[in-house]
Design an enzyme around this catalytic site. Structure first.
Site, mmCIF file in Angstrom:
data_model
loop_
_atom_site.group_PDB
_atom_site.id
_atom_site.type_symbol
_atom_site.label_atom_id
_atom_site.label_comp_id
_atom_site.label_asym_id
_atom_site.label_seq_id
_atom_site.Cartn_x
_atom_site.Cartn_y
_atom_site.Cartn_z
ATOM 1 N N GLU A 70 32.045 53.318 83.561
ATOM 2 C CA GLU A 70 31.364 54.503 84.051
ATOM 3 C C GLU A 70 31.015 55.461 82.907
ATOM 4 O OE1 GLU A 70 33.650 52.680 87.336
ATOM 5 O OE2 GLU A 70 34.150 53.257 85.289
ATOM 6 N N PRO A 277 38.076 39.133 76.773
ATOM 7 C CA PRO A 277 38.698 39.616 78.003
ATOM 8 C C PRO A 277 38.364 41.084 78.234
ATOM 9 C CG PRO A 277 40.289 38.443 76.621
ATOM 10 C CD PRO A 277 39.075 38.698 75.781
ATOM 11 N N ARG A 278 38.274 41.481 79.507
ATOM 12 C CA ARG A 278 37.905 42.861 79.811
ATOM 13 C C ARG A 278 39.037 43.840 79.515
ATOM 14 N NH1 ARG A 278 33.977 45.682 82.220
ATOM 15 N NH2 ARG A 278 34.490 47.535 83.452
ATOM 16 N N GLU A 327 33.820 47.031 70.772
ATOM 17 C CA GLU A 327 32.988 46.236 69.860
ATOM 18 C C GLU A 327 32.122 45.224 70.604
ATOM 19 O OE1 GLU A 327 35.987 46.492 65.989
ATOM 20 O OE2 GLU A 327 35.854 44.616 67.121
ATOM 21 N N ILE A 353 23.341 44.497 81.688
ATOM 22 C CA ILE A 353 22.314 45.218 80.939
ATOM 23 C C ILE A 353 22.551 45.176 79.434
ATOM 24 C CG2 ILE A 353 21.259 47.485 80.580
ATOM 25 C CD1 ILE A 353 21.713 48.007 83.561
#
Length: 433
Positions: A70, A277-278, A327, A353
């Protein structure tokens, strides 16, 4: 249609909700303490979570960006608001979002034009303190964050609160409009909304939100960090000239799919993968999974220095494990195309995006309900390959679809401009409050 807020049903629900939060306060504090052991920022500035601040700036625009994603979508809009001469207060719940804001707007924080704080916990007194301390001109809640006490306090104290860069995914809409429909019943408490598409506008309007404006997607206007793109060019020997795929923001529950894909496509001239990984707490876990799978890999933290340069000759590996935060544009700049994570879990895919901004075609798994816009449009434009199964994913990696840079540029140009549309819509929306 519009509805009065809060309705009698909502008043009862809010009262019960408040009781539950008071009962759960010890659990919430224990949760923060537990998370604080892994990341001390969770327990830092604890008073802010109860609406107590030191030296609050006055009459800023309030931007609520709960976490990292966000915050990134809010960044171009915040830059534009600052250029207009506004001050900005950003609120967050997770350290990732707060750190991003503090890093990007460090100069503005130092000059008193931006302040970052924790969003208050869901207590009426905490929000009253927050609103009376800062006296924000208006609030912008990024994406779809529906917090009952936030909404009720703003409505009661006369602070216009808008949903911004908003979408109402079909699954969420269907769930929220069934039964008591309490969550959707909170939407009339917003002063309005800036939504991504006509479909989204229709869904919000059906739930009673008024003052709606179609503004598109702010992420199309994101700034691309030039130093990360330049670092990727210098690090290209790492990929050894192989077709390269970046697995971006991979979440728990889909690793087996991607590990099987890597195994199925490896060979003498097989592709090179960058696995990101998130969540940072999954970095070590992912390393263990790659070890167990017998996949040759190296960690970014050991292979590259602080400037993202190779300390030595590129090793003979098939996977670079991206065990760093902030990064992503470096990892995406290294690849020929991106595979966006989340699509092989019920929680849904993450945004597509960023790779498209770098002119990289995208592959995404079956679950795209979370990114309905712009995924549907990107698939129709041929710049996003929507695979429906692990087998289709393997085929898409073995035989990538032809996508030209011009295709991506046209798609991107067709959907950019969300910041300007949002600024214009804010001016109109405030007159309608």
């Amino acid at each position: 249609m519009t509805r009065s807020f809060p309705s009698p049903k909502m008043r009862v629900a809010l009262a019960i909700y408040s009781i539950i939060w008071w009962v759960l306060l010890p659990v919430i504090l224990l949760y923060l303490r537990k998370r604080g052991k892994k990341d001390p920022l969770y327990t830092a500035h604890l008073r802010e979570r109860f609406g107590v601040y030191s030296k609050p700036i006055q009459q800023p625009v309030w931007v609520h960006a709960v976490s990292l994603g966000e915050m990134r979508s809010a960044t171009p809009l915040i830059r534009a608001l600052l250029a207009r001469g506004e001050k900005v207060i950003t609120t967050h719940f997770t350290p990732a979002g707060r750190r991003e804001a503090e890093a990007i707007f460090a100069e503005d924080i130092a000059t008193g034009r931006v302040q970052t704080v924790w969003v208050p916990l869901e207590y009426g007194f905490a929000y009253r303190r927050f609103l009376r301390s800062f006296r924000p001109k208006y609030g912008l809640v990024m994406e779809i964050e529906i917090w009952p006490r936030m909404i009720a306090a703003c409505h009661k104290l006369g602070t216009p609160l808008f949903m911004c860069n908003a979408q109402y995914p079909q699954k969420s809409y269907d769930k929220d409009t069934k039964g008591l429909a309490l969550r959707s019943g909170l939407l009339p408490g917003f002063a309005g909304g800036f939504v991504k598409s006509q479909v989204q506008r229709d869904r919000f309007a059906a739930c009673g939100m008024a003052n709606l404006h179609i503004t598109g997607e702010l992420r199309f206007d994101q700034h691309i960090p030039a130093h990360l793109v330049a670092a990727a060019k210098a690090a290209h020997p790492l990929t050894q000239g192989r077709q390269t795929f970046t697995l971006a923001s991979v979440v728990e529950g889909e690793d087996d799919v991607y590990i099987d894909m890597i195994r199925a496509t490896k060979g003498p001239n097989g592709p090179f993968f960058i696995y990101v990984p998130r969540a940072p707490e999954r970095f070590d876990e992912m390393a263990k999974m790659l070890d167990a799978a017998g996949i040759r890999y190296a960690r970014r933290s050991t292979l590259l220095d602080d400037k993202l340069a190779l300390d030595e000759a590129a090793p003979d590996i098939d996977v670079l494990l991206g065990d760093s935060m902030g990064e992503m544009y470096f990892y995406l700049s290294l690849c020929d195309r991106a595979i966006v994570g989340g699509g092989f879990t019920p929680k849904g895919a993450h945004n597509i995006i960023e790779p498209l901004a770098l002119k990289r075609p995208v592959i995404v798994g079956p679950e795209i309900w979370t990114i309905e816009y712009p995924a549907v449009e990107a698939i129709a434009a041929g710049v996003c390959h929507h695979v429906k199964s692990p087998e289709e994913l393997i085929d898409a990696v073995k035989t990538p679809a032809d996508v030209s840079e011009d295709q991506i540029t046209r798609f991107f140009d067709d959907h950019a401009g969300g910041v300007d549309r949002t600024l214009a819509a804010i001016d109109v929306a405030l007159k309608n409050v």
